[in-house]
Design a protein around this motif. Structure first.
Motif, PDB file in Angstrom:
ATOM      1  N   CYS A   1      58.175  38.135 -27.960  1.00 25.93           N
ATOM      2  CA  CYS A   1      58.031  39.047 -26.819  1.00 25.93           C
ATOM      3  C   CYS A   1      57.307  40.341 -27.194  1.00 25.93           C
ATOM      4  O   CYS A   1      56.999  41.155 -26.321  1.00 25.93           O
ATOM      5  CB  CYS A   1      59.382  39.327 -26.178  1.00 25.93           C
ATOM      6  SG  CYS A   1      60.028  37.860 -25.350  1.00 25.93           S
TER       7      CYS A   1
ATOM      8  N   THR B   1      51.313  39.234 -23.652  1.00 26.90           N
ATOM      9  CA  THR B   1      51.492  38.399 -22.449  1.00 26.90           C
ATOM     10  C   THR B   1      52.869  37.730 -22.429  1.00 26.90           C
ATOM     11  O   THR B   1      53.422  37.480 -21.357  1.00 26.90           O
ATOM     12  CB  THR B   1      50.373  37.343 -22.309  1.00 26.90           C
ATOM     13  OG1 THR B   1      50.391  36.474 -23.443  1.00 26.90           O
ATOM     14  CG2 THR B   1      49.005  37.996 -22.200  1.00 26.90           C
TER      15      THR B   1
ATOM     16  N   GLU C   1      55.720  37.970 -19.445  1.00 25.51           N
ATOM     17  CA  GLU C   1      56.511  36.848 -18.933  1.00 25.51           C
ATOM     18  C   GLU C   1      58.003  37.185 -19.006  1.00 25.51           C
ATOM     19  O   GLU C   1      58.751  36.952 -18.061  1.00 25.51           O
ATOM     20  CB  GLU C   1      56.240  35.583 -19.763  1.00 25.51           C
ATOM     21  CG  GLU C   1      54.888  34.959 -19.520  1.00 25.51           C
ATOM     22  CD  GLU C   1      54.810  34.234 -18.186  1.00 25.51           C
ATOM     23  OE1 GLU C   1      55.550  33.265 -17.975  1.00 25.51           O
ATOM     24  OE2 GLU C   1      53.990  34.660 -17.340  1.00 25.51           O
ATOM     25  N   SER C   2      58.411  37.741 -20.148  1.00 30.54           N
ATOM     26  CA  SER C   2      59.816  38.076 -20.337  1.00 30.54           C
ATOM     27  C   SER C   2      60.257  39.161 -19.356  1.00 30.54           C
ATOM     28  O   SER C   2      61.341  39.097 -18.773  1.00 30.54           O
ATOM     29  CB  SER C   2      60.043  38.532 -21.783  1.00 30.54           C
ATOM     30  OG  SER C   2      61.392  38.851 -21.990  1.00 30.54           O
TER      31      SER C   2
ATOM     32  N   GLU D   1      59.099  39.576 -16.533  1.00 35.60           N
ATOM     33  CA  GLU D   1      59.204  38.943 -15.215  1.00 35.60           C
ATOM     34  C   GLU D   1      60.424  38.029 -15.125  1.00 35.60           C
ATOM     35  O   GLU D   1      60.600  37.309 -14.139  1.00 35.60           O
ATOM     36  CB  GLU D   1      57.919  38.160 -14.903  1.00 35.60           C
ATOM     37  CG  GLU D   1      56.729  39.061 -14.643  1.00 35.60           C
ATOM     38  CD  GLU D   1      55.457  38.295 -14.268  1.00 35.60           C
ATOM     39  OE1 GLU D   1      55.533  37.068 -14.066  1.00 35.60           O
ATOM     40  OE2 GLU D   1      54.402  38.937 -14.197  1.00 35.60           O
TER      41      GLU D   1
ATOM     42  N   LYS E   1      61.280  35.523 -17.301  1.00 42.45           N
ATOM     43  CA  LYS E   1      61.091  34.138 -17.739  1.00 42.45           C
ATOM     44  C   LYS E   1      61.207  33.989 -19.250  1.00 42.45           C
ATOM     45  O   LYS E   1      61.435  34.961 -19.959  1.00 42.45           O
ATOM     46  CB  LYS E   1      59.705  33.656 -17.288  1.00 42.45           C
ATOM     47  CG  LYS E   1      59.501  33.727 -15.787  1.00 42.45           C
ATOM     48  CD  LYS E   1      58.072  33.352 -15.424  1.00 42.45           C
ATOM     49  CE  LYS E   1      57.484  34.302 -14.421  1.00 42.45           C
ATOM     50  NZ  LYS E   1      56.037  34.206 -14.364  1.00 42.45           N
TER      51      LYS E   1
ATOM     52  N   ARG F   1      50.604  33.820 -22.256  1.00 46.11           N
ATOM     53  CA  ARG F   1      49.710  33.286 -21.221  1.00 46.11           C
ATOM     54  C   ARG F   1      48.321  33.075 -21.811  1.00 46.11           C
ATOM     55  O   ARG F   1      47.926  33.792 -22.727  1.00 46.11           O
ATOM     56  CB  ARG F   1      49.561  34.304 -20.094  1.00 46.11           C
ATOM     57  CG  ARG F   1      50.849  34.654 -19.385  1.00 46.11           C
ATOM     58  CD  ARG F   1      50.585  35.808 -18.402  1.00 46.11           C
ATOM     59  NE  ARG F   1      51.806  36.153 -17.681  1.00 46.11           N
ATOM     60  CZ  ARG F   1      51.906  37.193 -16.867  1.00 46.11           C
ATOM     61  NH1 ARG F   1      50.863  37.998 -16.660  1.00 46.11           N
ATOM     62  NH2 ARG F   1      53.038  37.453 -16.247  1.00 46.11           N
TER      63      ARG F   1
END
Lengths: 156, 439
Positions: free
Chosen positions: B163, B167, B171-172, B174, B176, B181
């Motif tokens: 993380c 990217t 994602e994290s 967000e 997820k 990405r």
């Protein structure tokens, strides 16, 4: 609705509508409540977030700090990554193993303490770094291990 | 040369976690100065300072800001990468724990530059104490009305090295799994919630108020022309005085190790320096007469990285070093790209066979080739981070690898400083107890 549900809604309000950004804080909250992420904890979280349990489970399996199995009331995390290892982390973890009578990765029989080897905790200049319930102890040596264990509430 | 504290300035004399004390030393004057400027003028000032990203990639911060599509109808986001997890790095933690308001001030200035009202600071989950200090400082500054129409949210991670990759971090954030990405699109075009997003490291953003205070022209005169300013260097491993040292960029590596950090501990000999955190190629003792800046380190085939030097003395077996390092990257591979997911495991198996004496000369070539098949074939740098250091150990300390093969085992015969070290990936997973478990 439960208090947990309300707390999760408050977290969701901090992020743009429709996003799932509250997932990690909500899972952490559920874990604090249940001690670990049991099936019930995952389902409660999913319901509060308005997502499927499978989504919560897929997220939970990705992160090291989310527990999908029971852990002790207290956790001892010993860094064994390079900087700590170069300065003797192996002797520190062995001292914890002998003090607690368990191997790294295990929980004491009374369910009090889980001992783990973990990756870098970000305290490399103060090796060996040990986190007890997420609070850092710096420059830990084998000789100081009994004192740390003794300082844990309910420690043996 | 003495330390040159600008990022950590005042932290030894004052409790800069308190708003009043930070203000007393001139804190938050930069925000007022920045807000009196147009975003265009502010970005021009930041570009003039050539503040290179301190997270590792070294991309100039001002230029990054200029790539944000400020005309977009979508919200613009500023995201601070506080997921510091590179083995060897512990400087962002010190900044957040000691000068949180300087980071917050940097956020407000950068937000003004890109016309953002929403700032997220993604802090690694393990940094609980620093999260509390930073959150407290955010609350205090918000209550004092310093934020204006900007909101700052401190978001905790939950334990995943990946993380820290920008990217994966998005994602994290967000909600997820933290899996990188594909790029393009790059975050300035399409980042958090598909909106234009500026992502910078803690030390980068915390340097922004310093630039406003000094003026870009003066700032650009410090350090070296290609990398102005200071950096906080994290020094760990076998030195007498490990710790964080804030120095001008361009400081000789030898000076950092032998003067500031007190040289090699216990009267041992220097064997290797991993100069940018555990993910970069290591240097031999005759390669350390190099200046600590992006271009100088790049010129000798390694990286400035996270400005984190792991110093290794002559007690260490380089095969064990490679094995422990690779176990980390294997553990942290997100699993998305096959070359990284499978390749790191394969590298661990080969290194284990070298260490326990069952490998042949062909396995050394195989180790090289597995690495070559990860490089450039993955979405993010993690796979490459696993390979760079191992390739450097294998090529620069080749005789040690060969000795393992020819002697049928570790020539250190149990005396290596890493002897017996194990990794989290070696721990037996619990069998889930009780019917409640979902697994």
């Amino acid at each position: 609705m439960s208090r947990f549900h309300d707390e999760v809604q408050a977290i969701r309000a901090r992020y743009p509508e429709g996003s799932r950004s509250a997932a990690l804080p909500a899972l952490r909250l559920a874990q604090e409540k249940h001690g670990w992420l049991s099936r019930q904890a995952i389902e409660e979280t999913a319901e509060a977030l308005d997502v499927t349990p499978a989504f919560c489970y897929s997220v939970a399996t990705f992160y090291d700090m989310l527990h999908l199995e029971p852990v002790g009331k207290h956790t001892i995390d010993v860094c064994t990554n390079l900087p700590c290892a170069l300065c003797g982390a192996q002797r520190v973890i062995e001292a914890f193993e002998s003090e607690l009578g368990i191997h790294a990765g295990e929980t004491t029989e009374d369910g009090e303490i889980t001992l783990r080897a973990v990756e870098c905790l970000g305290g490399c200049g103060y090796a060996t770094v040990v986190a007890v319930d997420d609070r850092y102890h710096h420059s830990v040596r084998a000789e100081t291990v009994p004192e740390i264990v003794g300082g844990i509430d309910g420690g043996t | 040369m003495a330390e040159h504290k600008v990022l950590l300035a005042g932290a030894d004399e004052h409790d800069l976690t308190q708003l009043a004390e930070y203000r007393a030393i001139g804190g938050y004057a930069g925000v007022a100065k920045a807000r009196a400027m147009t975003p265009d003028a502010l970005i021009a000032e930041l570009e003039k300072a050539v503040l290179r990203g301190r997270g590792g990639a070294g991309f100039p911060m001002g230029r990054k800001a200029s790539l944000i599509d400020r005309k977009s109808a979508k919200p613009k986001y500023l995201v601070v990468n506080a997921d510091e997890s590179e083995p060897g790095a512990f400087k962002d933690r010190e900044v957040m724990g000691k000068v949180p308001h300087r980071l917050i001030e940097g956020c407000l200035i950068a937000a003004h530059a890109i016309e953002s009202r929403d700032v997220f600071i993604y802090i690694r989950g393990e940094y609980l104490t620093e999260y509390e200090i930073l959150s407290g400082a955010v609350e205090e500054a918000r209550a004092a009305g310093i934020f204006g129409d900007v909101e700052i949210t401190v978001h905790r991670g939950a334990g995943a090295y990946i993380c820290g990759e920008e990217t994966a971090l998005l994602e994290s954030l967000e909600g997820k799994r933290g899996q990188p990405r594909p790029r393009p699109p790059f975050p300035p075009i399409q980042g958090l919630y598909y909106a234009p997003t500026q992502i910078n490291n803690v030390c980068t953003i915390a340097t922004v108020p310093v630039i406003l205070e000094m003026g870009a022209e003066e700032f650009a005169k410090t350090g070296v022309p290609s990398s102005p300013g200071t950096a906080i260097f994290s020094v760990s491993g076998n030195v007498a005085r490990p710790g964080n040292y804030e120095l001008e960029l361009g400081t000789p590596m030898r000076e950092l190790i032998f003067e500031h950090a007190g040289g090699i501990a216990d009267g041992r000999e220097l064997k290797a320096v991993i100069p940018g955190g555990s993910s970069v190629p290591a240097l031999t003792p005759d390669e350390i007469d190099v200046r600590l800046d992006y271009d100088s380190l790049g010129a000798i085939g390694t990286f400035f990285g996270a400005a984190s030097l792991i110093v290794v003395d002559d007690r260490c077996c380089m095969v064990q070093l490679a094995l422990r390092s690779t176990k980390f990257y294997m553990h942290e591979s997100c699993g998305k790209c096959t070359p990284c997911r499978v390749g790191t495991r394969w590298m661990v198996q080969i290194l284990e066979s070298i260490e326990n004496g069952t490998a042949t000369h062909a396995d050394l070539e195989l180790l090289d080739s597995v690495g070559d098949n990860i490089l450039g074939k993955v979405l993010c740098a993690l796979g490459e981070f696993a390979v760079y250091p191992v390739h450097s150990y294998l090529h620069k300390w080749r005789e040690e690898f060969v000795a393992h093969v020819e002697h049928g085992g570790c020539p250190f015969a149990g005396s290596s400083s890493l002897e017996g070290i194990f990794a989290p990936s070696d721990q037996h997973a619990h069998t889930p107890a009780g019917e409640e478990a979902l697994v």
